[in-house]
Scaffold this motif. Structure first.
Motif, PDB file in Angstrom:
ATOM      1  N   GLU A 103       0.845  -1.201   0.000  1.00 63.18           N
ATOM      2  CA  GLU A 103       0.000   0.000   0.000  1.00 63.18           C
ATOM      3  C   GLU A 103       0.879   1.249   0.000  1.00 63.18           C
ATOM      4  O   GLU A 103       0.594   2.221  -0.690  1.00 63.18           O
ATOM      5  CB  GLU A 103      -0.941   0.014   1.207  1.00 63.18           C
ATOM      6  N   ILE A 104       1.959   1.220   0.778  1.00 62.29           N
ATOM      7  CA  ILE A 104       2.899   2.347   0.811  1.00 62.29           C
ATOM      8  C   ILE A 104       3.535   2.526  -0.557  1.00 62.29           C
ATOM      9  O   ILE A 104       3.616   3.642  -1.077  1.00 62.29           O
ATOM     10  CB  ILE A 104       3.966   2.140   1.916  1.00 62.29           C
ATOM     11  N   VAL A 105       3.992   1.447  -1.157  1.00 62.31           N
ATOM     12  CA  VAL A 105       4.585   1.504  -2.493  1.00 62.31           C
ATOM     13  C   VAL A 105       3.587   2.112  -3.485  1.00 62.31           C
ATOM     14  O   VAL A 105       3.933   2.993  -4.273  1.00 62.31           O
ATOM     15  CB  VAL A 105       5.048   0.106  -2.962  1.00 62.31           C
ATOM     16  N   SER A 106       2.356   1.654  -3.415  1.00 67.49           N
ATOM     17  CA  SER A 106       1.318   2.151  -4.314  1.00 67.49           C
ATOM     18  C   SER A 106       1.087   3.652  -4.139  1.00 67.49           C
ATOM     19  O   SER A 106       0.949   4.396  -5.115  1.00 67.49           O
ATOM     20  CB  SER A 106       0.027   1.374  -4.057  1.00 67.49           C
ATOM     21  N   LYS A 107       1.061   4.119  -2.899  1.00 73.36           N
ATOM     22  CA  LYS A 107       0.861   5.555  -2.630  1.00 73.36           C
ATOM     23  C   LYS A 107       2.046   6.377  -3.126  1.00 73.36           C
ATOM     24  O   LYS A 107       1.873   7.465  -3.682  1.00 73.36           O
ATOM     25  CB  LYS A 107       0.632   5.809  -1.136  1.00 73.36           C
ATOM     26  N   ILE A 108       3.257   5.876  -2.920  1.00 72.26           N
ATOM     27  CA  ILE A 108       4.447   6.575  -3.434  1.00 72.26           C
ATOM     28  C   ILE A 108       4.334   6.719  -4.946  1.00 72.26           C
ATOM     29  O   ILE A 108       4.580   7.794  -5.504  1.00 72.26           O
ATOM     30  CB  ILE A 108       5.742   5.833  -3.032  1.00 72.26           C
ATOM     31  N   LEU A 109       3.945   5.641  -5.604  1.00 72.84           N
ATOM     32  CA  LEU A 109       3.821   5.678  -7.062  1.00 72.84           C
ATOM     33  C   LEU A 109       2.691   6.605  -7.503  1.00 72.84           C
ATOM     34  O   LEU A 109       2.797   7.251  -8.548  1.00 72.84           O
ATOM     35  CB  LEU A 109       3.639   4.262  -7.610  1.00 72.84           C
ATOM     36  N   ASP A 110       1.625   6.707  -6.721  1.00 79.40           N
ATOM     37  CA  ASP A 110       0.561   7.672  -7.023  1.00 79.40           C
ATOM     38  C   ASP A 110       1.102   9.094  -6.985  1.00 79.40           C
ATOM     39  O   ASP A 110       0.810   9.908  -7.862  1.00 79.40           O
ATOM     40  CB  ASP A 110      -0.596   7.557  -6.021  1.00 79.40           C
ATOM     41  N   ILE A 111       1.892   9.391  -5.958  1.00 76.51           N
ATOM     42  CA  ILE A 111       2.452  10.741  -5.823  1.00 76.51           C
ATOM     43  C   ILE A 111       3.341  11.079  -7.014  1.00 76.51           C
ATOM     44  O   ILE A 111       3.257  12.169  -7.575  1.00 76.51           O
ATOM     45  CB  ILE A 111       3.241  10.883  -4.500  1.00 76.51           C
ATOM     46  N   TYR A 112       4.191  10.148  -7.421  1.00 75.94           N
ATOM     47  CA  TYR A 112       5.198  10.421  -8.448  1.00 75.94           C
ATOM     48  C   TYR A 112       4.817   9.941  -9.846  1.00 75.94           C
ATOM     49  O   TYR A 112       5.663   9.874 -10.726  1.00 75.94           O
ATOM     50  CB  TYR A 112       6.545   9.835  -8.016  1.00 75.94           C
ATOM     51  N   GLN A 113       3.571   9.596 -10.052  1.00 79.06           N
ATOM     52  CA  GLN A 113       3.056   9.158 -11.352  1.00 79.06           C
ATOM     53  C   GLN A 113       3.801   7.942 -11.888  1.00 79.06           C
ATOM     54  O   GLN A 113       4.073   7.831 -13.076  1.00 79.06           O
ATOM     55  CB  GLN A 113       3.108  10.317 -12.359  1.00 79.06           C
ATOM     56  N   GLY A 114       4.115   7.025 -10.984  1.00 78.70           N
ATOM     57  CA  GLY A 114       4.760   5.780 -11.367  1.00 78.70           C
ATOM     58  C   GLY A 114       3.719   4.675 -11.485  1.00 78.70           C
ATOM     59  O   GLY A 114       2.527   4.907 -11.327  1.00 78.70           O
ATOM     60  N   SER A 115       4.183   3.468 -11.766  1.00 79.81           N
ATOM     61  CA  SER A 115       3.257   2.342 -11.852  1.00 79.81           C
ATOM     62  C   SER A 115       3.918   1.082 -11.310  1.00 79.81           C
ATOM     63  O   SER A 115       5.126   1.025 -11.104  1.00 79.81           O
ATOM     64  CB  SER A 115       2.780   2.139 -13.292  1.00 79.81           C
ATOM     65  N   LEU A 116       3.080   0.071 -11.103  1.00 79.25           N
ATOM     66  CA  LEU A 116       3.493  -1.166 -10.466  1.00 79.25           C
ATOM     67  C   LEU A 116       2.931  -2.338 -11.253  1.00 79.25           C
ATOM     68  O   LEU A 116       1.790  -2.297 -11.709  1.00 79.25           O
ATOM     69  CB  LEU A 116       2.927  -1.183  -9.039  1.00 79.25           C
ATOM     70  N   SER A 117       3.740  -3.373 -11.408  1.00 84.54           N
ATOM     71  CA  SER A 117       3.305  -4.595 -12.063  1.00 84.54           C
ATOM     72  C   SER A 117       3.765  -5.765 -11.199  1.00 84.54           C
ATOM     73  O   SER A 117       4.899  -5.766 -10.711  1.00 84.54           O
ATOM     74  CB  SER A 117       3.946  -4.675 -13.453  1.00 84.54           C
ATOM     75  N   ILE A 118       2.883  -6.736 -10.995  1.00 85.34           N
ATOM     76  CA  ILE A 118       3.235  -7.913 -10.196  1.00 85.34           C
ATOM     77  C   ILE A 118       2.946  -9.166 -11.017  1.00 85.34           C
ATOM     78  O   ILE A 118       1.851  -9.331 -11.542  1.00 85.34           O
ATOM     79  CB  ILE A 118       2.434  -7.975  -8.878  1.00 85.34           C
ATOM     80  N   GLN A 119       3.959 -10.028 -11.111  1.00 85.04           N
ATOM     81  CA  GLN A 119       3.803 -11.333 -11.747  1.00 85.04           C
ATOM     82  C   GLN A 119       4.224 -12.371 -10.717  1.00 85.04           C
ATOM     83  O   GLN A 119       5.219 -12.180 -10.023  1.00 85.04           O
ATOM     84  CB  GLN A 119       4.680 -11.445 -12.986  1.00 85.04           C
ATOM     85  N   SER A 120       3.478 -13.441 -10.622  1.00 86.60           N
ATOM     86  CA  SER A 120       3.799 -14.433  -9.610  1.00 86.60           C
ATOM     87  C   SER A 120       3.229 -15.787  -9.977  1.00 86.60           C
ATOM     88  O   SER A 120       2.250 -15.883 -10.725  1.00 86.60           O
ATOM     89  CB  SER A 120       3.231 -13.980  -8.259  1.00 86.60           C
ATOM     90  N   GLU A 121       3.861 -16.809  -9.422  1.00 83.95           N
ATOM     91  CA  GLU A 121       3.380 -18.173  -9.568  1.00 83.95           C
ATOM     92  C   GLU A 121       3.494 -18.831  -8.198  1.00 83.95           C
ATOM     93  O   GLU A 121       4.579 -18.812  -7.594  1.00 83.95           O
ATOM     94  CB  GLU A 121       4.233 -18.928 -10.593  1.00 83.95           C
ATOM     95  N   PRO A 122       2.400 -19.405  -7.698  1.00 81.75           N
ATOM     96  CA  PRO A 122       2.440 -20.015  -6.367  1.00 81.75           C
ATOM     97  C   PRO A 122       3.551 -21.057  -6.233  1.00 81.75           C
ATOM     98  O   PRO A 122       3.762 -21.866  -7.124  1.00 81.75           O
ATOM     99  CB  PRO A 122       1.057 -20.684  -6.241  1.00 81.75           C
ATOM    100  N   GLY A 123       4.277 -20.970  -5.125  1.00 79.94           N
ATOM    101  CA  GLY A 123       5.340 -21.918  -4.844  1.00 79.94           C
ATOM    102  C   GLY A 123       6.579 -21.739  -5.688  1.00 79.94           C
ATOM    103  O   GLY A 123       7.502 -22.551  -5.623  1.00 79.94           O
ATOM    104  N   SER A 124       6.654 -20.677  -6.490  1.00 81.19           N
ATOM    105  CA  SER A 124       7.771 -20.515  -7.408  1.00 81.19           C
ATOM    106  C   SER A 124       8.466 -19.153  -7.287  1.00 81.19           C
ATOM    107  O   SER A 124       9.621 -19.081  -6.908  1.00 81.19           O
ATOM    108  CB  SER A 124       7.284 -20.723  -8.841  1.00 81.19           C
ATOM    109  N   TYR A 125       7.772 -18.079  -7.622  1.00 80.44           N
ATOM    110  CA  TYR A 125       8.419 -16.776  -7.642  1.00 80.44           C
ATOM    111  C   TYR A 125       7.400 -15.650  -7.544  1.00 80.44           C
ATOM    112  O   TYR A 125       6.204 -15.842  -7.769  1.00 80.44           O
ATOM    113  CB  TYR A 125       9.235 -16.588  -8.922  1.00 80.44           C
ATOM    114  N   THR A 126       7.916 -14.466  -7.237  1.00 86.62           N
ATOM    115  CA  THR A 126       7.152 -13.221  -7.355  1.00 86.62           C
ATOM    116  C   THR A 126       8.099 -12.183  -7.944  1.00 86.62           C
ATOM    117  O   THR A 126       9.242 -12.048  -7.489  1.00 86.62           O
ATOM    118  CB  THR A 126       6.627 -12.724  -5.996  1.00 86.62           C
ATOM    119  N   LYS A 127       7.622 -11.497  -8.978  1.00 88.38           N
ATOM    120  CA  LYS A 127       8.393 -10.404  -9.582  1.00 88.38           C
ATOM    121  C   LYS A 127       7.541  -9.143  -9.511  1.00 88.38           C
ATOM    122  O   LYS A 127       6.434  -9.101 -10.034  1.00 88.38           O
ATOM    123  CB  LYS A 127       8.762 -10.695 -11.036  1.00 88.38           C
TER     124      LYS A 127
END
Length: 176
Positions: A144-168
């Protein structure tokens, strides 16, 4: 630690409710270096035990964010990667300029628990209703903090993940 996060989150809410403060914040510029990323990570108590697991490859770039908010953004992302991946597994931080798009991409990749597509979709949709309950549970405030920071600075966030394997998690900031 949780109280500090909650207060930081509240500070960002204040900024986002004031157009003048948003404009002032968006004029911030910061030159990202690998050293700055290491400094941000050193603020995480758990990072000491995982120091050998954390691998950083980042090109230097001038981005539209303050140093304080950049450090907080890195701290929250790496803290999550540490929390949800086993000791001894690598955590990669990769920063690169995407000049053709006018963006800087910071990727944080861990090989831990991972998430289902439903969990990933729920992260961006989840907005805490009861702050006291949310604070006491200590769950999810980092993103949520990351998301708010990105709102302030007009950035964006992408999350890719697979259970039991990885999160990017990829964060995109405007180049300065």
């Amino acid at each position: 630690h949780s109280l500090q996060k909650y207060l930081f989150y509240a500070e960002m809410e204040v900024i986002l409710s004031d157009a003048e403060k948003i404009t002032k914040a968006r004029h911030s510029r910061f030159r990202i270096t690998e050293g700055d990323i290491k400094t941000a990570i050193s603020a995480i108590p758990e990072s000491v035990e995982r120091e050998k697991d954390i691998q950083i490859e980042a090109v230097q770039a001038l981005v539209c964010i303050s140093d304080n908010y950049f450090h907080k953004l890195v701290e929250e992302l790496v803290e999550n990667a540490i929390k949800f991946s086993p000791a001894g597994s690598p955590i990669y931080l990769i920063g690169e300029s995407l000049r053709e798009n006018g963006l800087y991409r910071l990727q944080v990749l861990d090989h831990g628990k991972g998430m289902t597509p439903e969990q990933v979709a729920g992260i961006s949709a989840f907005i805490p209703k009861d702050r006291k309950l949310y604070y006491s549970q200590r769950s999810g405030l980092g993103l949520e903090i990351v998301s708010k920071i990105l709102d302030i600075y007009q950035g964006s966030l992408s999350i890719q993940s697979e259970p039991g394997s990885y999160t990017k998690v990829e964060v995109f900031l405007r180049l300065g």
